[in-house]
Design a protein around this motif. Structure first.
Motif, PDB file in Angstrom:
ATOM      1  N   PRO A  86       0.852  -1.193   0.000  1.00 44.06           N
ATOM      2  CA  PRO A  86       0.000   0.000   0.000  1.00 44.06           C
ATOM      3  C   PRO A  86       0.887   1.243   0.000  1.00 44.06           C
ATOM      4  O   PRO A  86       2.020   1.208   0.481  1.00 44.06           O
ATOM      5  CB  PRO A  86      -0.807  -0.114   1.296  1.00 44.06           C
ATOM      6  N   ALA A  87       0.365   2.336  -0.542  1.00 42.87           N
ATOM      7  CA  ALA A  87       1.159   3.562  -0.641  1.00 42.87           C
ATOM      8  C   ALA A  87       0.463   4.734   0.024  1.00 42.87           C
ATOM      9  O   ALA A  87       0.617   5.862  -0.388  1.00 42.87           O
ATOM     10  CB  ALA A  87       1.440   3.886  -2.097  1.00 42.87           C
ATOM     11  N   GLY A  88      -0.324   4.470   1.018  1.00 42.67           N
ATOM     12  CA  GLY A  88      -1.001   5.581   1.682  1.00 42.67           C
ATOM     13  C   GLY A  88      -2.467   5.602   1.334  1.00 42.67           C
ATOM     14  O   GLY A  88      -3.104   4.569   1.173  1.00 42.67           O
ATOM     15  N   GLU A  89      -3.001   6.777   1.209  1.00 44.95           N
ATOM     16  CA  GLU A  89      -4.435   7.001   1.055  1.00 44.95           C
ATOM     17  C   GLU A  89      -4.998   6.362  -0.208  1.00 44.95           C
ATOM     18  O   GLU A  89      -5.056   6.987  -1.252  1.00 44.95           O
ATOM     19  CB  GLU A  89      -4.727   8.505   1.069  1.00 44.95           C
ATOM     20  N   ALA A  90      -5.435   5.100  -0.093  1.00 46.37           N
ATOM     21  CA  ALA A  90      -6.101   4.352  -1.169  1.00 46.37           C
ATOM     22  C   ALA A  90      -5.238   4.164  -2.411  1.00 46.37           C
ATOM     23  O   ALA A  90      -5.752   3.911  -3.490  1.00 46.37           O
ATOM     24  CB  ALA A  90      -7.426   5.014  -1.551  1.00 46.37           C
ATOM     25  N   GLU A  91      -3.938   4.276  -2.274  1.00 45.77           N
ATOM     26  CA  GLU A  91      -3.049   4.084  -3.409  1.00 45.77           C
ATOM     27  C   GLU A  91      -2.141   2.886  -3.175  1.00 45.77           C
ATOM     28  O   GLU A  91      -1.924   2.469  -2.036  1.00 45.77           O
ATOM     29  CB  GLU A  91      -2.214   5.345  -3.668  1.00 45.77           C
ATOM     30  N   LEU A  92      -1.617   2.345  -4.270  1.00 45.08           N
ATOM     31  CA  LEU A  92      -0.758   1.170  -4.219  1.00 45.08           C
ATOM     32  C   LEU A  92       0.590   1.449  -4.861  1.00 45.08           C
ATOM     33  O   LEU A  92       0.695   2.289  -5.745  1.00 45.08           O
ATOM     34  CB  LEU A  92      -1.409   0.008  -4.983  1.00 45.08           C
ATOM     35  N   VAL A  93       1.589   0.685  -4.428  1.00 44.74           N
ATOM     36  CA  VAL A  93       2.870   0.630  -5.116  1.00 44.74           C
ATOM     37  C   VAL A  93       2.857  -0.670  -5.902  1.00 44.74           C
ATOM     38  O   VAL A  93       2.614  -1.741  -5.337  1.00 44.74           O
ATOM     39  CB  VAL A  93       4.058   0.624  -4.129  1.00 44.74           C
ATOM     40  N   GLU A  94       3.086  -0.564  -7.202  1.00 45.41           N
ATOM     41  CA  GLU A  94       3.145  -1.730  -8.065  1.00 45.41           C
ATOM     42  C   GLU A  94       4.400  -1.652  -8.909  1.00 45.41           C
ATOM     43  O   GLU A  94       4.849  -0.564  -9.272  1.00 45.41           O
ATOM     44  CB  GLU A  94       1.911  -1.788  -8.965  1.00 45.41           C
ATOM     45  N   SER A  95       4.989  -2.798  -9.201  1.00 42.60           N
ATOM     46  CA  SER A  95       6.161  -2.837 -10.062  1.00 42.60           C
ATOM     47  C   SER A  95       5.763  -3.446 -11.401  1.00 42.60           C
ATOM     48  O   SER A  95       4.715  -4.079 -11.521  1.00 42.60           O
ATOM     49  CB  SER A  95       7.285  -3.645  -9.413  1.00 42.60           C
ATOM     50  N   VAL A  96       6.598  -3.233 -12.383  1.00 42.34           N
ATOM     51  CA  VAL A  96       6.328  -3.757 -13.719  1.00 42.34           C
ATOM     52  C   VAL A  96       7.386  -4.800 -14.057  1.00 42.34           C
ATOM     53  O   VAL A  96       8.533  -4.703 -13.610  1.00 42.34           O
ATOM     54  CB  VAL A  96       6.297  -2.630 -14.784  1.00 42.34           C
ATOM     55  N   PRO A  97       7.019  -5.816 -14.856  1.00 47.47           N
ATOM     56  CA  PRO A  97       7.988  -6.843 -15.234  1.00 47.47           C
ATOM     57  C   PRO A  97       9.090  -6.247 -16.101  1.00 47.47           C
ATOM     58  O   PRO A  97       8.867  -5.262 -16.803  1.00 47.47           O
ATOM     59  CB  PRO A  97       7.161  -7.867 -16.010  1.00 47.47           C
ATOM     60  N   GLU A  98      10.254  -6.842 -16.047  1.00 50.82           N
ATOM     61  CA  GLU A  98      11.386  -6.341 -16.828  1.00 50.82           C
ATOM     62  C   GLU A  98      11.247  -6.703 -18.300  1.00 50.82           C
ATOM     63  O   GLU A  98      10.926  -7.829 -18.636  1.00 50.82           O
ATOM     64  CB  GLU A  98      12.694  -6.917 -16.292  1.00 50.82           C
ATOM     65  N   GLY A  99      11.491  -5.730 -19.157  1.00 56.24           N
ATOM     66  CA  GLY A  99      11.580  -5.931 -20.596  1.00 56.24           C
ATOM     67  C   GLY A  99      10.265  -6.232 -21.284  1.00 56.24           C
ATOM     68  O   GLY A  99       9.273  -6.594 -20.661  1.00 56.24           O
ATOM     69  N   GLY A 100      10.261  -6.030 -22.570  1.00 58.60           N
ATOM     70  CA  GLY A 100       9.125  -6.386 -23.406  1.00 58.60           C
ATOM     71  C   GLY A 100       7.980  -5.396 -23.379  1.00 58.60           C
ATOM     72  O   GLY A 100       8.039  -4.348 -22.740  1.00 58.60           O
ATOM     73  N   HIS A 101       6.934  -5.781 -24.092  1.00 58.70           N
ATOM     74  CA  HIS A 101       5.768  -4.922 -24.233  1.00 58.70           C
ATOM     75  C   HIS A 101       5.006  -4.772 -22.922  1.00 58.70           C
ATOM     76  O   HIS A 101       4.447  -3.721 -22.638  1.00 58.70           O
ATOM     77  CB  HIS A 101       4.852  -5.447 -25.337  1.00 58.70           C
ATOM     78  N   LYS A 102       4.974  -5.853 -22.103  1.00 54.69           N
ATOM     79  CA  LYS A 102       4.277  -5.765 -20.813  1.00 54.69           C
ATOM     80  C   LYS A 102       4.913  -4.696 -19.927  1.00 54.69           C
ATOM     81  O   LYS A 102       4.226  -4.021 -19.180  1.00 54.69           O
ATOM     82  CB  LYS A 102       4.284  -7.107 -20.094  1.00 54.69           C
ATOM     83  N   HIS A 103       6.231  -4.541 -20.029  1.00 54.53           N
ATOM     84  CA  HIS A 103       6.924  -3.511 -19.250  1.00 54.53           C
ATOM     85  C   HIS A 103       6.478  -2.121 -19.686  1.00 54.53           C
ATOM     86  O   HIS A 103       6.152  -1.272 -18.855  1.00 54.53           O
ATOM     87  CB  HIS A 103       8.440  -3.662 -19.404  1.00 54.53           C
TER      88      HIS A 103
END
Length: 162
Positions: A86-103
């Motif tokens: 969680p990142a505080g008031e109703a927010e999240l910390v999310e990471s992205v996969p390395e490389g490619g279009h999904k990144h």
């Protein structure tokens, strides 16, 4: 045609083909908006006033935070991200996969600065194609942004006073 590399000369890896795809998608998005405007006979306004600029600024800010950070929209980001914390008031910390279009897509969906370009473009086109509806949606987003500030201020005042 030579394949676009994912590595800079210094060895830094970045999803350059994914970024190129995102740039192309943005070009298609803006081109489609222009085509819709031409086909419907929409006319650009002679000028855009300060009030509309401020309204679009606040609405863009809120919409970009809503899309890229808030917990409620995490199902939209989940295919391209990993939950971190969680990142505080109703927010999240999310990471992205390395490389490619999904990144590249993950970065676009988790970066409010990146998403803001798309959102501001859409809202600006909305002012031309459907100004009343766009002002209504923008006003709602601006009101929520103002409410967020008041909620945070109220919470802070509670902690200060006691």
């Amino acid at each position: 045609m030579k394949r676009l590399r994912e590595t800079y000369e210094n060895g830094e890896r970045r999803p350059l083909p994914g970024y190129l795809l995102a740039l192309g998608a943005y070009g298609v998005f803006t081109g489609a908006l222009a085509l819709v405007g031409k086909r419907t006979g929409a006319r650009l306004p002679k000028r855009i006033g300060l009030g509309d600029t401020v309204l679009l600024t606040v609405a863009t800010h809120k919409a970009s935070r809503l899309l890229t950070k808030e917990a409620i929209t995490s199902p939209l980001r989940a295919p391209f991200t990993r939950y971190e914390a969680p990142a505080g008031e109703a927010e999240l910390v999310e990471s992205v996969p390395e490389g490619g279009h999904k990144h590249a897509v993950g970065e676009l969906l988790t970066c409010p600065f990146c998403a803001a370009v798309w959102i501001a473009t859409g809202l600006s086109a909305g002012l031309v194609l459907a100004p009343r509806q766009t002002r209504l949606v923008s006003t709602v987003l601006a009101a929520v942004a103002g409410s967020d500030l008041l909620q945070l201020g109220y919470d802070r005042a509670k902690h200060i006073t006691g």
